[in-house]
Design a protein around this motif. Structure first.
Motif, short mmCIF file in Angstrom:
data_model
loop_
_atom_site.label_atom_id
_atom_site.label_comp_id
_atom_site.label_asym_id
_atom_site.label_seq_id
_atom_site.Cartn_x
_atom_site.Cartn_y
_atom_site.Cartn_z
N GLU A 298 0.82 -1.20 0.00
CA GLU A 298 0.00 0.00 0.00
C GLU A 298 0.86 1.26 0.00
OE1 GLU A 298 -3.35 0.18 -0.38
OE2 GLU A 298 -3.03 -1.96 -0.81
N GLY A 299 1.95 1.25 0.76
CA GLY A 299 2.84 2.41 0.78
C GLY A 299 3.51 2.65 -0.56
N TYR A 300 3.92 1.57 -1.21
CA TYR A 300 4.57 1.68 -2.52
C TYR A 300 3.60 2.26 -3.55
CZ TYR A 300 7.47 0.11 -6.52
OH TYR A 300 8.25 0.05 -7.64
N ARG A 301 2.41 1.72 -3.57
CA ARG A 301 1.43 2.17 -4.56
C ARG A 301 0.93 3.58 -4.29
NH1 ARG A 301 -1.83 -3.63 -4.89
NH2 ARG A 301 -0.38 -4.63 -6.38
N ALA A 302 0.91 3.97 -3.02
CA ALA A 302 0.44 5.32 -2.68
C ALA A 302 1.38 6.40 -3.18
CB ALA A 302 0.26 5.44 -1.17
N GLY A 303 2.63 6.05 -3.42
CA GLY A 303 3.61 7.04 -3.83
C GLY A 303 3.69 7.26 -5.32
N MET A 304 2.80 6.60 -6.09
CA MET A 304 2.89 6.73 -7.54
C MET A 304 1.53 6.53 -8.18
SD MET A 304 4.73 3.09 -8.38
CE MET A 304 5.87 3.37 -7.02
N THR A 305 1.44 6.91 -9.44
CA THR A 305 0.22 6.68 -10.20
C THR A 305 0.18 5.23 -10.67
OG1 THR A 305 1.31 7.32 -12.27
CG2 THR A 305 0.25 9.06 -11.00
N ASP A 306 -0.91 4.84 -11.30
CA ASP A 306 -1.05 3.45 -11.76
C ASP A 306 0.01 3.06 -12.77
OD1 ASP A 306 -3.22 3.09 -10.12
OD2 ASP A 306 -4.71 3.45 -11.69
N GLY B 36 4.63 12.72 -6.04
CA GLY B 36 5.25 13.94 -5.52
C GLY B 36 6.29 14.48 -6.48
N ASP B 37 7.03 15.47 -6.01
CA ASP B 37 8.09 16.05 -6.83
C ASP B 37 9.25 15.07 -6.96
OD1 ASP B 37 6.67 18.40 -7.11
OD2 ASP B 37 7.58 19.34 -5.34
N SER B 38 9.83 15.01 -8.15
CA SER B 38 11.01 14.17 -8.39
C SER B 38 12.09 15.04 -9.01
CB SER B 38 10.66 13.02 -9.34
OG SER B 38 11.81 12.26 -9.65
N PRO B 39 13.36 14.86 -8.56
CA PRO B 39 14.44 15.70 -9.09
C PRO B 39 14.83 15.37 -10.53
CG PRO B 39 15.31 14.05 -7.59
CD PRO B 39 13.82 13.96 -7.51
N PHE B 40 14.32 14.25 -11.07
CA PHE B 40 14.60 13.89 -12.46
C PHE B 40 13.47 13.02 -12.97
CE2 PHE B 40 17.00 11.12 -9.58
CZ PHE B 40 16.50 9.87 -9.90
N PRO B 41 13.32 12.89 -14.30
CA PRO B 41 12.26 12.04 -14.84
C PRO B 41 12.43 10.61 -14.33
CG PRO B 41 13.28 13.34 -16.57
CD PRO B 41 14.13 13.51 -15.36
N VAL B 42 11.35 10.01 -13.88
CA VAL B 42 11.46 8.68 -13.30
C VAL B 42 10.15 7.92 -13.48
CG1 VAL B 42 10.73 9.46 -11.00
CG2 VAL B 42 12.16 7.42 -11.21
N ARG B 43 10.28 6.62 -13.64
CA ARG B 43 9.13 5.73 -13.69
C ARG B 43 9.48 4.47 -12.90
NH1 ARG B 43 4.75 4.62 -17.52
NH2 ARG B 43 5.29 6.51 -18.67
N TYR B 44 8.57 4.02 -12.04
CA TYR B 44 8.81 2.84 -11.21
C TYR B 44 8.03 1.65 -11.76
CZ TYR B 44 10.61 6.14 -7.75
OH TYR B 44 11.32 7.13 -7.12
N SER B 45 8.59 0.46 -11.57
CA SER B 45 7.89 -0.75 -12.00
C SER B 45 6.77 -1.06 -11.01
CB SER B 45 8.86 -1.92 -12.06
OG SER B 45 9.27 -2.31 -10.77
N PRO B 46 5.74 -1.75 -11.46
CA PRO B 46 4.66 -2.14 -10.55
C PRO B 46 5.08 -3.30 -9.67
CG PRO B 46 4.27 -3.07 -12.72
CD PRO B 46 5.49 -2.18 -12.84
N ILE B 47 4.35 -3.49 -8.58
CA ILE B 47 4.51 -4.69 -7.76
C ILE B 47 3.67 -5.80 -8.38
CG2 ILE B 47 4.01 -5.74 -5.52
CD1 ILE B 47 4.53 -3.07 -4.22
#
Length: 349
Positions: free
Chosen positions: A267-275, A281-292
């Protein structure tokens, strides 16, 4: 998506977290060793560790691997990754060679530049460089590679122990073959291409540092293809085969207890990003995270078979949460080995 007709290597990655439990940091390190032994018993091919300075996670991977090499026989031991901007390359070469010899040639040395936004803080500790962040990291990377390869780093200005004046200074001990087990952790197509040109193996994991608007796995599939093209174009294929691996957060649940154990992390991981993996939130550089990838094993297998990057790789690395105890992480590795990985082209080593 069909997978290549090849055996998939299976690894896992742990932070070796110290959550301040009974026994303190010593117990956390022993739990890390226990996890590596458990994975070897299941037939995993490799055990990887995150390297985190100034955080409650593993900061000294070579000393940890020196211990792990003495309680395991077969499993490879890898770093994912060591940030070279803040490493002494000669000392790291000495430590890495020592570990490789102690382990019988099982070290997989994963490297990277590091994280640029941290430079302002860490330069206070490690010193600033006129080369700039990336320039200094790449300089240290090249010194490390030369040292591991046994190339002379300098000539003695005067008699130095057994080295005569003018004699070549090389790193000892020398671990033959280690220079062919150097990986680079890339987060973009540009850095993947550079890794190929330099002759590294390639790690892509749970973070992309470029934003193209495409799905996470599609971007990584292109990164790997571009890496292999650059590796071949630079003439490295005549020396050895390029290797690439991907990291995925995989949490299989067989019952409600499994789901509850990892509930807060998920839940914490998913709350920090879109689907689609963009940070909220603000990010210092372009970033995309993989899903769980969580849920029942069959659904996880289905999602991994649809992962565009998996057919491009040689290995899958199961990324364990930074949170959770060793028992929970052992269960994840067990279920993956028994219910997920065999459907992806893996057989126990």
């Amino acid at each position: 998506m069909p997978l290549p007709d090849r055996r998939l290597d299976l690894g896992f990655l742990t932070f070796v977290p110290d959550h301040g439990g009974p026994g303190g940091p010593a117990a956390a390190l022993r739990d890390g060793l226990r996890l590596v032994q458990h994975a070897e018993g299941l037939g995993y091919d490799s055990a990887w560790v995150r390297v985190r300075h100034h955080e409650p996670f593993l900061s000294s991977p070579m000393t940890f691997f020196a211990a792990a090499s003495q309680v395991t026989d077969r499993i490879h031991l890898g770093t994912g990754v060591i940030p070279m901007r803040y490493e002494d390359p000669v000392r790291l070469a000495e430590d890495a060679a020592t570990v490789d010899l102690l382990s019988g040639g099982r070290l997989e040395l994963g490297l990277s530049n590091g994280i640029p936004p941290l430079a302002a803080s860490l330069d206070v500790i490690h010193g600033a460089s006129p080369r700039g962040f990336a320039g200094e990291a790449q300089h240290r990377l090249e010194v490390l590679r030369a040292a591991i390869a046994g190339q002379p780093l300098a000539r003695a200005a005067a008699q130095y122990m057994d080295v005569p004046a003018g004699g070549e200074l090389v790193v000892t001990p020398h671990a033959a073959g280690l220079s062919d087990r150097l990986w680079y952790g890339a987060g973009s197509e540009r850095t993947a291409v550079r890794a190929g040109e330099q002759g590294f193996d390639l790690q892509v994991s749970t973070l992309n540092t470029e934003e193209t608007g495409e799905a996470f796995d599609v971007v990584q599939a292109r990164q790997i293809r571009s890496y292999r093209k650059a590796f071949a174009g630079a003439g490295h294929e005549g020396r050895r085969r390029a290797r690439a691996s991907i990291g995925r957060i995989v949490l299989p649940f067989l019952d409600a207890r499994d789901e509850q154990v990892h509930h807060d992390f998920v839940e914490g991981y998913r709350a920090g990003m879109t689907d689609d993996g963009r940070p909220t939130g603000d990010s210092p550089f372009p970033v995309r995270y993989s899903p769980i990838l969580s849920g029942d094993p069959d659904s996880i297998v289905e999602r991994l078979l649809a992962d565009a990057a998996l057919p491009e790789t040689d290995g899958l690395v199961i990324v364990l949460p930074a949170e959770g105890d060793v028992t929970a992480h052992e269960r994840v590795l067990t279920i993956v080995a028994e219910r997920v990985a065999p459907h992806l082209g893996w057989t126990a080593a």
